[in-house]
Write a protein that holds these residues in place. Structure first.
Motif, PDB file in Angstrom:
ATOM      1  N   VAL A  12      68.690  52.467  30.317  1.00 17.40           N
ATOM      2  CA  VAL A  12      69.339  51.165  30.166  1.00 17.40           C
ATOM      3  C   VAL A  12      69.634  50.917  28.693  1.00 17.40           C
ATOM      4  CG1 VAL A  12      69.096  48.684  30.520  1.00 17.40           C
ATOM      5  CG2 VAL A  12      68.171  50.275  32.218  1.00 17.40           C
ATOM      6  N   VAL A  13      70.843  50.518  28.404  1.00 15.84           N
ATOM      7  CA  VAL A  13      71.256  50.335  27.016  1.00 15.84           C
ATOM      8  C   VAL A  13      70.711  49.017  26.472  1.00 15.84           C
ATOM      9  CG1 VAL A  13      73.335  51.705  27.307  1.00 15.84           C
ATOM     10  CG2 VAL A  13      73.419  49.247  27.733  1.00 15.84           C
ATOM     11  N   LEU A  14      70.634  48.952  25.159  1.00 16.14           N
ATOM     12  CA  LEU A  14      70.248  47.708  24.508  1.00 16.14           C
ATOM     13  C   LEU A  14      71.297  46.625  24.788  1.00 16.14           C
ATOM     14  CD1 LEU A  14      69.009  48.736  20.938  1.00 16.14           C
ATOM     15  CD2 LEU A  14      67.693  47.477  22.639  1.00 16.14           C
ATOM     16  N   PRO A  15      70.892  45.361  24.791  1.00 15.92           N
ATOM     17  CA  PRO A  15      71.899  44.293  24.951  1.00 15.92           C
ATOM     18  C   PRO A  15      72.871  44.297  23.779  1.00 15.92           C
ATOM     19  CG  PRO A  15      69.777  43.386  24.262  1.00 15.92           C
ATOM     20  CD  PRO A  15      69.528  44.829  24.594  1.00 15.92           C
ATOM     21  N   GLU A  16      74.070  43.789  24.038  1.00 18.39           N
ATOM     22  CA  GLU A  16      75.072  43.693  22.984  1.00 18.39           C
ATOM     23  C   GLU A  16      74.564  42.783  21.869  1.00 18.39           C
ATOM     24  OE1 GLU A  16      77.931  45.189  22.555  1.00 18.39           O
ATOM     25  OE2 GLU A  16      77.955  46.299  24.439  1.00 18.39           O
ATOM     26  N   LEU A  17      74.519  43.328  20.651  1.00 18.67           N
ATOM     27  CA  LEU A  17      74.013  42.550  19.523  1.00 18.67           C
ATOM     28  C   LEU A  17      75.178  41.973  18.718  1.00 18.67           C
ATOM     29  CD1 LEU A  17      71.037  44.815  18.368  1.00 18.67           C
ATOM     30  CD2 LEU A  17      71.018  42.869  19.935  1.00 18.67           C
ATOM     31  N   ASP A  18      75.991  41.183  19.389  1.00 15.44           N
ATOM     32  CA  ASP A  18      77.079  40.486  18.705  1.00 15.44           C
ATOM     33  C   ASP A  18      76.880  38.985  18.895  1.00 15.44           C
ATOM     34  OD1 ASP A  18      77.951  39.825  21.276  1.00 15.44           O
ATOM     35  OD2 ASP A  18      79.270  41.560  21.373  1.00 15.44           O
ATOM     36  N   ASN A  19      77.725  38.217  18.273  1.00 14.90           N
ATOM     37  CA  ASN A  19      77.575  36.761  18.325  1.00 14.90           C
ATOM     38  C   ASN A  19      78.212  36.134  19.550  1.00 14.90           C
ATOM     39  OD1 ASN A  19      76.145  36.712  15.909  1.00 14.90           O
ATOM     40  ND2 ASN A  19      78.002  36.463  14.669  1.00 14.90           N
ATOM     41  N   GLY A  20      78.893  36.948  20.355  1.00 14.99           N
ATOM     42  CA  GLY A  20      79.489  36.413  21.559  1.00 14.99           C
ATOM     43  C   GLY A  20      80.622  35.444  21.272  1.00 14.99           C
TER      44      GLY A  20
END
Length: 255
Positions: A204-212
């Motif tokens: 399972v990949v890490l969650p998206e680490l952007d600001n959305g």
């Protein structure tokens, strides 16, 4: 000249406009708060995941002693070795890479006898469930806390039979069917020796680490609030123009 603005119909209109503007400003501030939460989450994940890998037993000792909270241990990178149990559990209703599927949960009995639930990874719908390695393995992954049911979520079946499918990784519930002492947290697998094969679940990949999209949504709500205010101004000015024209017509008729 402006006394008509105090008539009941106009007062109701004012209240609707004010309520709309206040609501939109509130939604804008809510989105900014969500943005702050997202930034804090990203920083937390980055900081913890970049720390050196430690033995999982070390994390457990710190949790047992009260020096480390389970939530504070989340996203720490750990290693463990042991043997997988043959029975596996499916966490259904997941997606990864735009595909629907399931996560495969397998219990690992570590060398010291402690059992830990391992999220081995994602399997697309329609793909056969791959068996866990039958030999001793060394794994690396992220610490994840037990998942809890949110208000309104469905509960998992409780008919007395061992679980084979779950909606969430609820460690206390899953531990009821596992041997020995069960770790209160689970490991989200990122690597293994023997290595993860092509037929194995995809980690399972890490969650998206952007600001959305929260900042853009906040700006949109402010723009909508401005449109409502401008619309109120236009409505008042148009009413004034209409009334002025009516007065001029009435004056011309009386001449």
């Amino acid at each position: 000249m402006y006394r008509f603005l105090l008539r009941p119909r106009w007062l109701l209109f004012h209240l609707i406009v004010i309520a709309g503007i206040v609501g939109m400003v509130y939604l804008s501030l809510w989105q900014l708060d969500r943005l702050d939460q997202r930034k804090e989450f990203n920083s937390r994940v980055e900081a913890r995941s970049e720390q050196p890998t430690v033995e999982f037993s070390t994390i457990l000792d710190e949790i047992d002693s009260g020096d480390l909270d389970e939530d504070d241990a989340e996203w720490r990178t750990v290693s463990a070795s042991g043997t997988y149990l043959p029975d596996q559990i499916i966490e259904f209703n997941n997606s990864q890479g735009g595909r629907a599927g399931d996560n495969v949960l397998t219990a690992l009995v570590m060398d010291d006898g402690t059992t830990v639930v391992v999220n081995r990874g994602f399997v697309p719908l329609g793909q056969d469930l791959p068996a866990a390695p039958a030999t001793e393995v060394e794994i690396v992954g992220f610490v994840r806390p037990s998942e809890v049911r949110e208000r309104g979520d469905l509960t998992d079946a409780d008919d007395g039979e061992p679980l084979t499918e779950v909606r969430r990784i609820d460690i206390p519930k899953i531990s009821e069917q596992l041997p020995g002492d069960v770790a209160p947290v689970f490991i989200q697998l990122t690597g293994s020796d023997p290595a993860v094969g092509i037929a194995d679940p995809v980690p399972v990949v890490l969650p998206e680490l952007d600001n959305g999209p929260h900042l853009s949504y906040a700006m949109q709500w402010i723009v909508f609030a401005i449109f409502v205010a401008v619309g109120w101004v236009f409505a008042v000015r148009r009413s004034l123009s209409v009334r002025a024209a009516e007065r001029r017509t009435a004056d011309a008729g009386s001449d």
